[in-house]
Design an enzyme around this catalytic site. Structure first.
Site, PDB file in Angstrom:
ATOM      1  N   ASP A   7       6.784 -14.863   0.012  1.00  0.00           N
ATOM      2  CA  ASP A   7       7.584 -13.673   0.291  1.00  0.00           C
ATOM      3  C   ASP A   7       7.971 -13.627   1.757  1.00  0.00           C
ATOM      4  O   ASP A   7       7.476 -14.396   2.580  1.00  0.00           O
ATOM      5  CB  ASP A   7       6.895 -12.376  -0.167  1.00  0.00           C
ATOM      6  CG  ASP A   7       5.756 -11.895   0.755  1.00  0.00           C
ATOM      7  OD1 ASP A   7       5.698 -12.294   1.940  1.00  0.00           O
ATOM      8  OD2 ASP A   7       4.928 -11.108   0.272  1.00  0.00           O
TER       9      ASP A   7
ATOM     10  N   GLY B  61       0.831  -1.196   0.000  1.00  0.00           N
ATOM     11  CA  GLY B  61       0.000   0.000   0.000  1.00  0.00           C
ATOM     12  C   GLY B  61       0.865   1.244   0.000  1.00  0.00           C
ATOM     13  O   GLY B  61       1.977   1.257   0.538  1.00  0.00           O
TER      14      GLY B  61
ATOM     15  N   SER C 238      -1.986  -3.357  -4.523  1.00  0.00           N
ATOM     16  CA  SER C 238      -2.685  -3.371  -3.232  1.00  0.00           C
ATOM     17  C   SER C 238      -4.030  -2.654  -3.311  1.00  0.00           C
ATOM     18  O   SER C 238      -4.187  -1.689  -4.071  1.00  0.00           O
ATOM     19  CB  SER C 238      -1.806  -2.671  -2.192  1.00  0.00           C
ATOM     20  OG  SER C 238      -2.538  -2.381  -1.025  1.00  0.00           O
TER      21      SER C 238
ATOM     22  N   LYS D 215      -3.344 -14.935   0.469  1.00  0.00           N
ATOM     23  CA  LYS D 215      -2.037 -14.465   0.967  1.00  0.00           C
ATOM     24  C   LYS D 215      -2.043 -14.292   2.486  1.00  0.00           C
ATOM     25  O   LYS D 215      -3.015 -13.787   3.053  1.00  0.00           O
ATOM     26  CB  LYS D 215      -1.700 -13.114   0.328  1.00  0.00           C
ATOM     27  CG  LYS D 215      -0.424 -12.462   0.870  1.00  0.00           C
ATOM     28  CD  LYS D 215      -0.078 -11.192   0.097  1.00  0.00           C
ATOM     29  CE  LYS D 215       1.277 -10.632   0.519  1.00  0.00           C
ATOM     30  NZ  LYS D 215       1.234  -9.757   1.672  1.00  0.00           N
TER      31      LYS D 215
ATOM     32  N   HIS E  47       3.707 -11.361   6.133  1.00  0.00           N
ATOM     33  CA  HIS E  47       3.548  -9.921   5.931  1.00  0.00           C
ATOM     34  C   HIS E  47       4.856  -9.175   6.245  1.00  0.00           C
ATOM     35  O   HIS E  47       4.856  -8.030   6.685  1.00  0.00           O
ATOM     36  CB  HIS E  47       2.414  -9.383   6.803  1.00  0.00           C
ATOM     37  CG  HIS E  47       1.539  -8.346   6.126  1.00  0.00           C
ATOM     38  ND1 HIS E  47       0.343  -8.654   5.541  1.00  0.00           N
ATOM     39  CD2 HIS E  47       1.693  -7.005   5.941  1.00  0.00           C
ATOM     40  CE1 HIS E  47      -0.211  -7.549   5.041  1.00  0.00           C
ATOM     41  NE2 HIS E  47       0.605  -6.532   5.270  1.00  0.00           N
TER      42      HIS E  47
ATOM     43  N   ARG F 270       2.657  -1.184  15.607  1.00  0.00           N
ATOM     44  CA  ARG F 270       3.946  -0.834  14.987  1.00  0.00           C
ATOM     45  C   ARG F 270       4.482   0.412  15.694  1.00  0.00           C
ATOM     46  O   ARG F 270       4.014   1.525  15.466  1.00  0.00           O
ATOM     47  CB  ARG F 270       3.776  -0.605  13.487  1.00  0.00           C
ATOM     48  CG  ARG F 270       3.307  -1.879  12.778  1.00  0.00           C
ATOM     49  CD  ARG F 270       3.279  -1.749  11.281  1.00  0.00           C
ATOM     50  NE  ARG F 270       2.504  -2.844  10.711  1.00  0.00           N
ATOM     51  CZ  ARG F 270       1.901  -2.803   9.527  1.00  0.00           C
ATOM     52  NH1 ARG F 270       2.017  -1.730   8.770  1.00  0.00           N
ATOM     53  NH2 ARG F 270       1.211  -3.833   9.081  1.00  0.00           N
TER      54      ARG F 270
ATOM     55  N   ARG G 194       5.169  -7.724   9.703  1.00  0.00           N
ATOM     56  CA  ARG G 194       4.411  -6.508  10.028  1.00  0.00           C
ATOM     57  C   ARG G 194       3.126  -6.814  10.782  1.00  0.00           C
ATOM     58  O   ARG G 194       2.438  -5.904  11.228  1.00  0.00           O
ATOM     59  CB  ARG G 194       4.087  -5.727   8.743  1.00  0.00           C
ATOM     60  CG  ARG G 194       5.306  -5.122   8.102  1.00  0.00           C
ATOM     61  CD  ARG G 194       5.051  -4.705   6.664  1.00  0.00           C
ATOM     62  NE  ARG G 194       4.375  -3.441   6.500  1.00  0.00           N
ATOM     63  CZ  ARG G 194       4.964  -2.253   6.513  1.00  0.00           C
ATOM     64  NH1 ARG G 194       6.269  -2.173   6.721  1.00  0.00           N
ATOM     65  NH2 ARG G 194       4.280  -1.149   6.318  1.00  0.00           N
TER      66      ARG G 194
ATOM     67  N   ARG H  34      16.123 -10.494  -0.093  1.00  0.00           N
ATOM     68  CA  ARG H  34      16.951  -9.297  -0.234  1.00  0.00           C
ATOM     69  C   ARG H  34      18.008  -9.420  -1.326  1.00  0.00           C
ATOM     70  O   ARG H  34      18.810  -8.505  -1.519  1.00  0.00           O
ATOM     71  CB  ARG H  34      17.658  -8.967   1.102  1.00  0.00           C
ATOM     72  CG  ARG H  34      16.713  -8.685   2.256  1.00  0.00           C
ATOM     73  CD  ARG H  34      15.973  -7.363   2.084  1.00  0.00           C
ATOM     74  NE  ARG H  34      15.088  -7.113   3.216  1.00  0.00           N
ATOM     75  CZ  ARG H  34      13.784  -7.434   3.230  1.00  0.00           C
ATOM     76  NH1 ARG H  34      13.215  -7.987   2.170  1.00  0.00           N
ATOM     77  NH2 ARG H  34      13.041  -7.169   4.279  1.00  0.00           N
TER      78      ARG H  34
ATOM     79  N   TYR I  41      -8.320  -6.495   0.110  1.00  0.00           N
ATOM     80  CA  TYR I  41      -8.603  -6.544   1.547  1.00  0.00           C
ATOM     81  C   TYR I  41     -10.116  -6.494   1.710  1.00  0.00           C
ATOM     82  O   TYR I  41     -10.776  -5.696   1.026  1.00  0.00           O
ATOM     83  CB  TYR I  41      -8.035  -5.314   2.261  1.00  0.00           C
ATOM     84  CG  TYR I  41      -6.576  -5.397   2.646  1.00  0.00           C
ATOM     85  CD1 TYR I  41      -6.079  -6.461   3.390  1.00  0.00           C
ATOM     86  CD2 TYR I  41      -5.698  -4.371   2.291  1.00  0.00           C
ATOM     87  CE1 TYR I  41      -4.742  -6.504   3.757  1.00  0.00           C
ATOM     88  CE2 TYR I  41      -4.360  -4.412   2.664  1.00  0.00           C
ATOM     89  CZ  TYR I  41      -3.890  -5.481   3.399  1.00  0.00           C
ATOM     90  OH  TYR I  41      -2.570  -5.529   3.774  1.00  0.00           O
TER      91      TYR I  41
HETATM   92  C1  LIG Z   1       5.252  -0.618   3.056  1.00  0.00           C
HETATM   93  C2  LIG Z   1       4.543  -1.939   2.962  1.00  0.00           C
HETATM   94  C3  LIG Z   1       3.193  -1.974   2.656  1.00  0.00           C
HETATM   95  C4  LIG Z   1       2.531  -3.202   2.544  1.00  0.00           C
HETATM   96  N1  LIG Z   1       1.222  -3.225   2.161  1.00  0.00           N
HETATM   97  C5  LIG Z   1       0.613  -4.407   1.929  1.00  0.00           C
HETATM   98  C6  LIG Z   1      -0.698  -4.442   1.391  1.00  0.00           C
HETATM   99  O1  LIG Z   1      -1.319  -3.424   1.137  1.00  0.00           O
HETATM  100  N2  LIG Z   1      -1.255  -5.673   1.172  1.00  0.00           N
HETATM  101  C7  LIG Z   1      -0.595  -6.848   1.436  1.00  0.00           C
HETATM  102  O2  LIG Z   1      -1.128  -7.920   1.202  1.00  0.00           O
HETATM  103  N3  LIG Z   1       0.663  -6.818   1.936  1.00  0.00           N
HETATM  104  C8  LIG Z   1       1.283  -5.646   2.160  1.00  0.00           C
HETATM  105  N4  LIG Z   1       2.577  -5.627   2.627  1.00  0.00           N
HETATM  106  C9  LIG Z   1       3.300  -6.909   2.849  1.00  0.00           C
HETATM  107  C10 LIG Z   1       4.023  -7.329   1.566  1.00  0.00           C
HETATM  108  O3  LIG Z   1       3.114  -7.712   0.568  1.00  0.00           O
HETATM  109  C11 LIG Z   1       4.970  -8.519   1.816  1.00  0.00           C
HETATM  110  O4  LIG Z   1       4.230  -9.575   2.382  1.00  0.00           O
HETATM  111  C12 LIG Z   1       6.163  -8.186   2.714  1.00  0.00           C
HETATM  112  O5  LIG Z   1       6.646  -6.898   2.428  1.00  0.00           O
HETATM  113  C13 LIG Z   1       7.287  -9.206   2.494  1.00  0.00           C
HETATM  114  O6  LIG Z   1       8.332  -9.024   3.399  1.00  0.00           O
HETATM  115  P1  LIG Z   1       9.695  -8.243   3.014  1.00  0.00           P
HETATM  116  O7  LIG Z   1       9.290  -6.848   2.695  1.00  0.00           O
HETATM  117  O8  LIG Z   1      10.506  -8.284   4.269  1.00  0.00           O
HETATM  118  O9  LIG Z   1      10.335  -8.960   1.882  1.00  0.00           O
HETATM  119  C14 LIG Z   1       3.242  -4.407   2.762  1.00  0.00           C
HETATM  120  C15 LIG Z   1       4.591  -4.359   3.079  1.00  0.00           C
HETATM  121  C16 LIG Z   1       5.250  -3.141   3.164  1.00  0.00           C
HETATM  122  C17 LIG Z   1       6.719  -3.131   3.479  1.00  0.00           C
END
Ligand SMILES: Cc1cc2nc3c(=O)[nH]c(=O)nc-3n(C[C@H](O)[C@H](O)[C@H](O)COP(=O)(O)O)c2cc1C
Length: 409
Positions: free
Chosen positions: A322, A98, A125, A267, A291, A183, A294, A326, A148
């Protein structure tokens, strides 16, 4: 009609001439940290709890060892892959994220163009900073939509209709955000949408003039960064960052399966029991993810979940992965450990933050080159040749290998 983006990209390229060549994602992260307001960098880089899971995701992939095989002519190598009936230029794509425009103005343009150029899926997203119709057009069809179950049924229904009308072939339902996580960095920075302006936010922006100036110029020419699928909804739904997305339950998934005509991916799956049930409901793939640390910081490490779920669902059910990728070596290790396709999350955001369009391109080039090199050193000529046999039989990876071989039986 899509607005021209050339001015944005030219501006980025000019900036890049004065900027810096990137040699790794870690380096991109450092440059992004300097260039972005702290609030924006922390939004991208941050995770939940003590943030340990984010780093463990990468560390555990590092621990996997691969076995080089020799005396094979690997001078010609193909990096193309196939996932959900689509041929892709590379075995990796871009995870749904996002508000990418917070990493650098015009980020969505750059991501869509890279997706088109490299023939890789860009996951768009629900909270993307460009409307889903624009992204798939710019990406020349190389886009998947991530849903979502946010806010109201009317909003979600309309999003599904819009995705069908825009000719999206793949829908990803994200299920690991039923409620927001804590967070700490975002709380400390007062990160909110819309922005709450106070002295510390003004100072943060003022002390990162390059990002702030480019964002202001982009806003004058185009628009302020905002979640565009909300702004363009006929439901007048506003984006609420901390809204519950708990509408995504088992009934919702079954209904969605009936309603969505294309490929359906779920996912944020980590439990073997959930994976079984999702497969039974008729999803076309499972996207194994925590995620990026997160959501539940105490969750299993992503690569461990991948191996467990591969072992449980068998060798042929499509798994997308995912979490902590890196570099190109990580991509190859995830493929060897059971993934059919890999997604890049923060790595691309760091590239964008470090150098806009050019930084993103450099990061994708780096990861592709590393992946090709690692694949060749394993004695493989194409992605389809990768598998559990590439895992070295040392203490760390023996268990992974045994489980994966059992899954393939
Ligand atoms: C800034 C940010 C925004 C994200 N927003 C979404 C989102 O809108 N929908 C979603 O399914 N995952 C979201 N994610 C999770 C990512 O799709 C992904 O699962 C995650 O970044 C993978 O881990 P990595 O960044 O450490 O490689 C977001 C991740 C980040 C870093």
């Amino acid at each position: 009609m899509i607005k021209p983006t050339d001015s944005v990209c030219a501006w980025h390229r000019l900036g890049w001439v004065l900027g810096k060549q990137l040699f790794s994602v870690a380096e991109a992260r450092q440059v992004a940290k300097r260039r972005l307001p702290r609030m924006m960098f922390d939004f991208i880089d941050g995770a939940s709890g003590d943030e340990s899971l984010r780093d463990l995701n990468s560390a555990m992939i590092d621990h996997i060892r691969l076995m080089p095989r020799v005396l094979i002519d690997i001078s010609e190598r193909a990096m193309s892959a196939s996932i959900l009936g689509q041929e892709t230029g590379l075995p990796f794509g871009i995870a749904p994220m996002g508000m990418c425009a917070l990493s650098w103005p015009g980020a969505d343009f750059s991501l869509a163009r890279e997706a088109a150029k490299r023939r890789i899926p860009l996951c768009v997203s629900t909270a993307s900073s460009m409307a889903l119709e624009q992204v798939i057009e710019l990406a020349e069809g190389h886009a998947w939509f991530q849903l979502y179950a946010d806010q109201s049924n009317g909003f979600v229904d309309e999003l599904i209709d819009r995705a069908i009308a825009a000719d999206y072939k793949v829908l990803i339902l994200t299920v690991d955000v039923p409620i927001p996580s804590v967070r700490t960095r975002d709380k400390r920075n007062g990160f909110s949408f819309p922005m709450n302006w106070g002295a510390s936010q003004i100072w943060d922006f003022a002390s990162h003039p390059r990002w702030s100036l480019e964002t202001a110029l982009h806003a004058i020419r185009h628009q302020m960064p905002q979640p565009m699928n909300y702004a363009t909804s006929s439901q007048k739904t506003t984006f609420v960052r901390n809204a519950s997305r708990a509408g995504a339950d088992w009934n919702f998934l079954a209904t969605l399966r009936d309603r969505w005509p294309g490929k359906l991916v779920v996912k944020g799956v980590q439990s073997v029991e959930d994976a079984f049930r999702i497969k039974t409901i008729g999803a076309d793939a499972i996207y194994v993810s925590n995620h990026g640390g997160r959501q539940l910081n105490a969750a299993p490490v992503a690569i461990d979940s991948l191996v467990e779920i591969r072992n449980a669902v068998g060798g042929t059910f499509p798994l997308i992965f995912d979490g902590g990728i890196r570099n190109g070596e990580h991509v190859i290790k995830a493929l060897a450990a059971g993934a059919d396709f890999v997604m890049l999350g923060r790595s691309v955001m760091y590239g964008l933050g470090a150098g806009g369009a050019a930084g993103l391109g450099q990061i994708l080039d780096l990861i592709e080159a590393e992946a090709s090199s690692v694949m060749g050193l394993l004695g493989c000529r194409n992605i389809a040749e990768l598998g559990a046999a590439n895992l070295a039989e040392n203490y760390e990876t023996l268990m992974l290998r045994t489980m994966l071989e059992r899954a393939a039986e």
